[in-house]
Design an enzyme around this catalytic site. Structure first.
Site, PDB file in Angstrom:
ATOM      1  N   LYS A 191     -23.267  18.760  -5.557  1.00 29.41           N
ATOM      2  CA  LYS A 191     -22.153  19.314  -6.324  1.00 29.41           C
ATOM      3  C   LYS A 191     -22.696  20.311  -7.341  1.00 29.41           C
ATOM      4  CE  LYS A 191     -20.108  18.035 -10.093  1.00 29.41           C
ATOM      5  NZ  LYS A 191     -19.919  19.381 -10.681  1.00 29.41           N
ATOM      6  N   GLY A 243     -28.980  18.042 -15.977  1.00 23.59           N
ATOM      7  CA  GLY A 243     -27.894  18.379 -16.897  1.00 23.59           C
ATOM      8  C   GLY A 243     -28.154  17.774 -18.254  1.00 23.59           C
ATOM      9  N   SER A 244     -27.088  17.477 -18.959  1.00 29.53           N
ATOM     10  CA  SER A 244     -27.235  17.009 -20.333  1.00 29.53           C
ATOM     11  C   SER A 244     -27.728  15.563 -20.384  1.00 29.53           C
ATOM     12  CB  SER A 244     -25.894  17.114 -21.057  1.00 29.53           C
ATOM     13  OG  SER A 244     -24.944  16.307 -20.404  1.00 29.53           O
ATOM     14  N   THR A 245     -28.395  15.227 -21.469  1.00 27.61           N
ATOM     15  CA  THR A 245     -28.882  13.855 -21.645  1.00 27.61           C
ATOM     16  C   THR A 245     -27.699  12.883 -21.688  1.00 27.61           C
ATOM     17  OG1 THR A 245     -30.897  14.576 -22.731  1.00 27.61           O
ATOM     18  CG2 THR A 245     -30.177  12.341 -23.221  1.00 27.61           C
ATOM     19  N   VAL A 247     -24.799  13.000 -20.103  1.00 23.15           N
ATOM     20  CA  VAL A 247     -24.327  12.650 -18.755  1.00 23.15           C
ATOM     21  C   VAL A 247     -25.413  11.877 -18.000  1.00 23.15           C
ATOM     22  CG1 VAL A 247     -23.542  13.562 -16.536  1.00 23.15           C
ATOM     23  CG2 VAL A 247     -22.649  14.527 -18.646  1.00 23.15           C
ATOM     24  N   GLY A 248     -26.666  12.258 -18.204  1.00 26.36           N
ATOM     25  CA  GLY A 248     -27.764  11.520 -17.571  1.00 26.36           C
ATOM     26  C   GLY A 248     -27.720  10.046 -17.959  1.00 26.36           C
ATOM     27  N   GLU A 265     -33.267  14.988 -14.732  1.00 26.68           N
ATOM     28  CA  GLU A 265     -33.941  16.057 -15.467  1.00 26.68           C
ATOM     29  C   GLU A 265     -32.954  16.492 -16.538  1.00 26.68           C
ATOM     30  OE1 GLU A 265     -34.710  19.165 -16.979  1.00 26.68           O
ATOM     31  OE2 GLU A 265     -34.578  20.269 -15.099  1.00 26.68           O
ATOM     32  N   CYS A 299     -33.308  24.446 -19.996  1.00 28.60           N
ATOM     33  CA  CYS A 299     -33.598  23.093 -20.478  1.00 28.60           C
ATOM     34  C   CYS A 299     -34.938  23.039 -21.186  1.00 28.60           C
ATOM     35  CB  CYS A 299     -33.542  22.096 -19.338  1.00 28.60           C
ATOM     36  SG  CYS A 299     -34.511  22.608 -17.932  1.00 28.60           S
ATOM     37  N   GLU A 396     -30.132  20.001 -29.027  1.00 27.08           N
ATOM     38  CA  GLU A 396     -30.308  21.083 -28.059  1.00 27.08           C
ATOM     39  C   GLU A 396     -29.140  22.050 -28.200  1.00 27.08           C
ATOM     40  OE1 GLU A 396     -29.810  20.057 -23.834  1.00 27.08           O
ATOM     41  OE2 GLU A 396     -31.532  21.335 -23.416  1.00 27.08           O
TER      42      GLU A 396
HETATM   43  P1  NAI Z   1     -23.199  18.424 -18.051  1.00 31.15           P
HETATM   44  O1  NAI Z   1     -24.363  17.531 -18.125  1.00 31.15           O
HETATM   45  O2  NAI Z   1     -21.873  17.892 -18.397  1.00 31.15           O
HETATM   46  O3  NAI Z   1     -23.066  19.039 -16.581  1.00 31.15           O
HETATM   47  C1  NAI Z   1     -24.069  19.038 -15.594  1.00 31.15           C
HETATM   48  C2  NAI Z   1     -23.473  18.654 -14.247  1.00 31.15           C
HETATM   49  O4  NAI Z   1     -23.032  17.304 -14.272  1.00 31.15           O
HETATM   50  C3  NAI Z   1     -22.246  19.452 -13.820  1.00 31.15           C
HETATM   51  O5  NAI Z   1     -22.317  19.646 -12.416  1.00 31.15           O
HETATM   52  C4  NAI Z   1     -21.100  18.532 -14.172  1.00 31.15           C
HETATM   53  O6  NAI Z   1     -19.955  18.760 -13.397  1.00 31.15           O
HETATM   54  C5  NAI Z   1     -21.672  17.184 -13.847  1.00 31.15           C
HETATM   55  N1  NAI Z   1     -21.095  16.049 -14.566  1.00 31.15           N
HETATM   56  C6  NAI Z   1     -20.480  16.044 -15.780  1.00 31.15           C
HETATM   57  N2  NAI Z   1     -20.124  14.794 -16.105  1.00 31.15           N
HETATM   58  C7  NAI Z   1     -20.518  13.994 -15.098  1.00 31.15           C
HETATM   59  C8  NAI Z   1     -20.442  12.594 -14.860  1.00 31.15           C
HETATM   60  N3  NAI Z   1     -19.922  11.752 -15.745  1.00 31.15           N
HETATM   61  N4  NAI Z   1     -20.958  12.097 -13.707  1.00 31.15           N
HETATM   62  C9  NAI Z   1     -21.526  12.928 -12.822  1.00 31.15           C
HETATM   63  N5  NAI Z   1     -21.613  14.246 -12.992  1.00 31.15           N
HETATM   64  C10 NAI Z   1     -21.125  14.788 -14.116  1.00 31.15           C
HETATM   65  O7  NAI Z   1     -23.509  19.697 -18.924  1.00 31.15           O
HETATM   66  P2  NAI Z   1     -22.434  20.700 -19.564  1.00 31.15           P
HETATM   67  O8  NAI Z   1     -21.269  19.988 -20.114  1.00 31.15           O
HETATM   68  O9  NAI Z   1     -22.168  21.727 -18.566  1.00 31.15           O
HETATM   69  O10 NAI Z   1     -23.268  21.268 -20.774  1.00 31.15           O
HETATM   70  C11 NAI Z   1     -23.286  20.584 -22.016  1.00 31.15           C
HETATM   71  C12 NAI Z   1     -24.645  20.628 -22.641  1.00 31.15           C
HETATM   72  O11 NAI Z   1     -25.575  19.985 -21.782  1.00 31.15           O
HETATM   73  C13 NAI Z   1     -25.226  22.001 -22.833  1.00 31.15           C
HETATM   74  O12 NAI Z   1     -24.822  22.592 -24.006  1.00 31.15           O
HETATM   75  C14 NAI Z   1     -26.688  21.720 -22.822  1.00 31.15           C
HETATM   76  O13 NAI Z   1     -27.091  21.310 -24.096  1.00 31.15           O
HETATM   77  C15 NAI Z   1     -26.827  20.570 -21.869  1.00 31.15           C
HETATM   78  N6  NAI Z   1     -27.255  20.995 -20.536  1.00 31.15           N
HETATM   79  C16 NAI Z   1     -28.546  20.823 -20.192  1.00 31.15           C
HETATM   80  C17 NAI Z   1     -28.984  21.251 -18.972  1.00 31.15           C
HETATM   81  C18 NAI Z   1     -30.388  21.092 -18.577  1.00 31.15           C
HETATM   82  O14 NAI Z   1     -30.827  21.716 -17.635  1.00 31.15           O
HETATM   83  N7  NAI Z   1     -31.145  20.258 -19.223  1.00 31.15           N
HETATM   84  C19 NAI Z   1     -28.113  21.911 -18.027  1.00 31.15           C
HETATM   85  C20 NAI Z   1     -26.749  21.990 -18.448  1.00 31.15           C
HETATM   86  C21 NAI Z   1     -26.368  21.557 -19.672  1.00 31.15           C
END
Ligand code: NAI
Length: 800
Positions: A191, A243-245, A247-248, A265, A299, A396
């Site tokens: 996804k 993605g974000s910590t 959600v991780g 990651e 990240c 972050e």
């Molecule tokens: P996010 O962590 O919400 O999104 C990343 C992915 O996870 C997207 O595909 C999203 O649809 C999916 N997702 C969201 N909630 C989920 C859940 N409960 N279960 C499964 N999948 C889920 O990140 P977001 O909201 O786009 O960005 C927010 C903050 O996160 C950013 O400001 C940044 O600080 C951080 N971030 C860090 C990243 C990294 O590479 N370390 C990448 C993206 C965001």
């Protein structure tokens, strides 16, 4: 007359726009509406959402919002494709990956332009960095498919993997996940992020064109709700997330106890450390690449500039001058340095944090030029005078915002660098390579770049420590995330029969004094904490029964407080033990084995009394524990890292580092051997341990501490707390100063450990089916060593 110099000074960059016509034509070929890509076909979405170009705020396409039915269909397609795909010879899969690499290259400009339009990042970056790295990733992993059978002998694919990726490097993150998964023979449901789904859909089309069998790769679009459905799906064997910590953490909790393999990651707040002998002009360009690359939405962005005090003012001046010259604008303009922020909510988040920084008293500086007013743009921003505890120094920001702090000494630099819950990456700048390589191992993070930053390659692992997640992507390290052991069949020993009557009398009651009419002397073992025997805080003991129900002794009833004391002791010992040489650790393990060898009969008898086995079986278990200690003494100075062949003039050293404090809940079966099989690799690799022995048969472990006590093992390296295993291990799993927990026991216990581990995102290793610990193929080796280390990749460019 105008001089050449004057012309040069007044020359302006003309606009150099990349045409978006082919990308628009591609979107139009789909009627600017996309369904999911499932089983090789497009499947229309019941609901759709709009995807926009953040640089223009104009819509690009309608994309499907994945529902439970869509996710079910995608998982079913992946499951159906799995047997044939995983049964292909490695060479056949290698050809498929090679075809994907070629497909990406053939469509590279289209992919670069679509990526730029969807994400807002500059065409210079998508064209020269993102897409070439995508192709490189598929080529590299075509190689792993080819070599899988020989290089990962005894391992096979995990099954159907669910992959959830972010928006900052949409196609590159897809490649990082899809290439290793396919190489290992898994099938995929991926996804993309809701802001940036378009290149994943274009890639699906390329994969179909390249002949990838239907169902091997499925793309479901949607937001976090769709992501949740993938995470929760029963027929998914592994989740890989970037993605974000936040959600991780939610995913760690959601998958607890499900048996799904997991790699995460997550975010970072990576330090960029500049010593006073660094080449400052090089540093300035490094900072540009560290925090203004991809608008800082990286990240591993070097978002905390740590500068040695004496050069701070000079560097700030140079940085401001450079920032003044950065060009920000339409990302399709080939001459811009910075494009747009991905979406309005991200822009708001950045603005909010910048305001907070100002409110908390830091000095903000931005260049004098203005950003375009349409679209999501944010100027490069530098904060000075930031206190280490300030929000902007800890959170972050994920935007083009650099916070700078000063330090005086190298040790202060390390302390500041590690002063965050994250641990993804770091840059170290110094012309003194001794200093740089001395600092690198002290930084708690998965990647260190010396005099460089943001270098990536498919052959080098990438991933974090601490709340930046676990698991590595790239190279051999990353392949481990997509394989699982095919355990050689070895029948577990049948449950032991308890036939007390059949045993010779002398075998009962190991505590009695044989051949004596004297009553046995009470010897209740205590806990073993910090190299000392410690009475349990509770003041209670628990009775240990033999297999026939007889009383074979007592052990201390450990509680929360004892576990905390043990963690403190393990923590205190960690720095010294982690730094000891492999040779020194081996010497101690041999010495433990030697001392255990003097007590084979006694401890063997105790094991027999507890388990109901014959004495020979007990003795045999002790002998095997001695052999196992030899195994890890042997490995202590042999489990080497690697030097990766990265495409720079330099090397990437993949160093094996201890994880830190490891909590171990030993299996119930094989009370001594099970414990030794886990403690052995953990301490051989330089970790310190808090061990909770078999709850039913703890006396072998308390004998074992007697052995440790006489073996020169520094206090605190191994701590043993007896008592109710699941309750005690939960305290370890929740503890912030424990970096990993290994749990061998019940499904309920494993679930609790995985759930509680989300507090600090510690690594877990849980197993709920008993192993045959007697069999070295199951009870020892590289699988254990891999769990006992983390890999740090240190990139060292060289040359004058
Ligand atoms: P996010 O962590 O919400 O999104 C990343 C992915 O996870 C997207 O595909 C999203 O649809 C999916 N997702 C969201 N909630 C989920 C859940 N409960 N279960 C499964 N999948 C889920 O990140 P977001 O909201 O786009 O960005 C927010 C903050 O996160 C950013 O400001 C940044 O600080 C951080 N971030 C860090 C990243 C990294 O590479 N370390 C990448 C993206 C965001």
């Amino acid at each position: 007359m105008t001089t050449v110099a004057e012309i040069f000074e007044t020359m302006e960059y003309g606009p150099a726009p990349e045409s978006d016509a082919p990308a628009r034509a591609w979107l139009e070929s789909h009627g600017a509406t996309f369904g999911h890509f499932i089983g090789g076909e497009w499947r229309a979405g019941r609901e759709t959402f709009e995807v926009t170009n953040p640089a223009t705020a104009k819509p690009l396409a309608q994309v499907a919002q994945g529902t439970a039915e869509d996710v079910n269909a995608a998982v079913a397609a992946a499951r159906a494709a799995f047997p044939a795909w995983s049964a292909l010879p490695g060479h056949a899969r290698a050809r498929h990956l090679y075809a994907l690499a070629r497909g990406v290259q053939k469509h590279s400009r289209l992919l670069a332009v679509v990526e730029t339009m969807d994400n807002g990042k500059s065409i210079r970056e998508t064209r020269d960095i993102d897409i070439p790295l995508v192709a490189r990733h598929f080529y590299h992993h075509a190689g792993w498919a080819q070599l899988l059978e020989s290089e990962f002998a005894g391992y096979g694919p995990v099954g159907v993997v669910g992959q959830i990726i972010p928006w900052n490097f949409p196609l590159l993150m897809l490649a990082w996940k899809v290439a290793p998964a396919l190489a290992a023979g898994n099938t995929i449901v991926i996804k993309p992020a809701e802001f940036t789904p378009l290149t994943a859909l274009a890639f699906a089309e390329i994969a179909r064109e390249a002949g990838l069998p239907p169902g091997v790769l499925n793309v479901v679009t949607g937001d976090g709700e769709t992501g949740k459905l993938i995470v929760a799906h029963d027929d998914v064997d592994k989740i890989a997330f970037t993605g974000s910590t936040e959600v991780g953490r939610a995913i760690r909790v959601a998958t607890a106890g499900s048996g799904k393999k997991l790699s995460l990651e997550l975010g970072g707040k990576s330090p960029f450390i500049v010593f006073d002998d660094a080449d400052l002009d090089g540093v300035v360009e490094g900072v540009v690449d560290a925090i203004w690359f991809n608008q800082g939405q990286v990240c591993c962005a070097g978002s905390r500039l740590l500068v040695q005090e004496g050069i701070a003012d000079r560097l700030t001046k140079k940085l401001r001058a450079r920032m003044e010259k950065l060009r920000l604008g339409s990302p399709l303009d080939k001459a811009v340095d910075m494009g747009a922020i991905v979406a309005p909510v991200q822009l708001e988040r950045i603005r909010g944090l910048v305001e907070r920084g100002v409110a908390e008293g830091a000095t903000m500086w931005q260049p004098s030029w203005a950003c375009p007013t349409e679209g999501c743009f944010f100027p490069p921003t530098l904060f000075t005078g930031v206190s280490p505890a300030a929000t902007i120094a800890q959170v972050e920001i994920f935007g083009p915002v650099l916070v700078s702090m000063t330090f005086r000494t190298p040790s202060e630099a390390v302390q500041l660098a590690n002063n965050t819950q994250y641990g993804l990456a770091a840059s170290v700048w110094s012309e003194n390579i001794n200093l740089a390589l001395d600092v690198a191992p002290k930084l708690k993070c998965g990647v260190v770049w010396i005099n460089s930053t943001n270098l990536f390659d498919a052959s080098a692992g990438f991933g974090g420590y601490r709340e930046s997640g676990f698991g590595r992507e790239g190279g051999r390290e990353g392949m481990w995330e997509y394989v699982k052991a095919k355990h050689a069949p070895s029948p577990l020993h049948a449950p032991r029969s308890v036939d007390a009557a059949a045993r010779p009398d002398g075998e009962r009651g190991a505590w009695s004094v044989e051949g004596s009419s004297m009553p046995p002397l009470d010897r209740t073992p205590k806990l073993y904490i910090g190299g000392k025997q410690a009475r349990p805080d509770s003041g209670y003991s628990r009775r240990v029964r033999g297999a026939d129900g007889s009383n074979v002794g007592e052990v201390g009833e450990g509680n929360r407080k004892d576990v905390r004391n043990a963690v403190e002791a393990a923590h205190a010992a960690a720095a010294g033990w982690g730094k000891a040489t492999g040779h020194a650790r081996a010497q101690i393990l041999y010495y433990v084995a030697e001392n255990l060898a003097t007590r084979v009969d006694e401890i063997g008898a105790r094991i027999a009394a507890m388990t109901g086995d014959r004495r020979e079986a007990g003795r045999d278990e002790v002998e095997r524990a001695i052999s196992r200690l030899f195994t890890y003494a042997a490995w202590a100075d042999k489990y080497d890292g690697a030097v990766h062949n990265v495409p720079i003039r330099g090397v990437a050293l993949a160093m094996h580092e201890p994880i830190g404090v490891v909590g171990i809940a030993a299996p119930e079966e094989r009370p001594l051997l099970g414990l030794v099989s886990l403690v052995g690799p953990a301490i051989a690799m330089g970790n310190t341990v808090v061990a909770i022995p078999s709850e039913a048969h703890p006396l072998a472990a308390t004998d074992f501490y007697g052995v440790l006590d006489t073996s020169d093992l520094p206090g605190g390296v191994v701590n043993i707390v007896t008592g109710a295993k699941d309750a005690l291990v939960k305290v370890l799993a929740e503890h912030d100063d424990v970096e990993a927990v290994w749990y061998f026991g019940s499904p309920a216990g494993a679930t609790a450990v995985e759930r509680a581990s989300a507090t600090n995102m510690k690594r877990t290793w849980t197993e709920t089916t008993p192993r045959d610990w007697l069999d070295p193929r199951h009870g020892e080796g590289r699988e254990f060593l891999r769990e006992a280390i983390q890999v740090k990749n240190i990139w060292i460019p060289y040359g004058e």
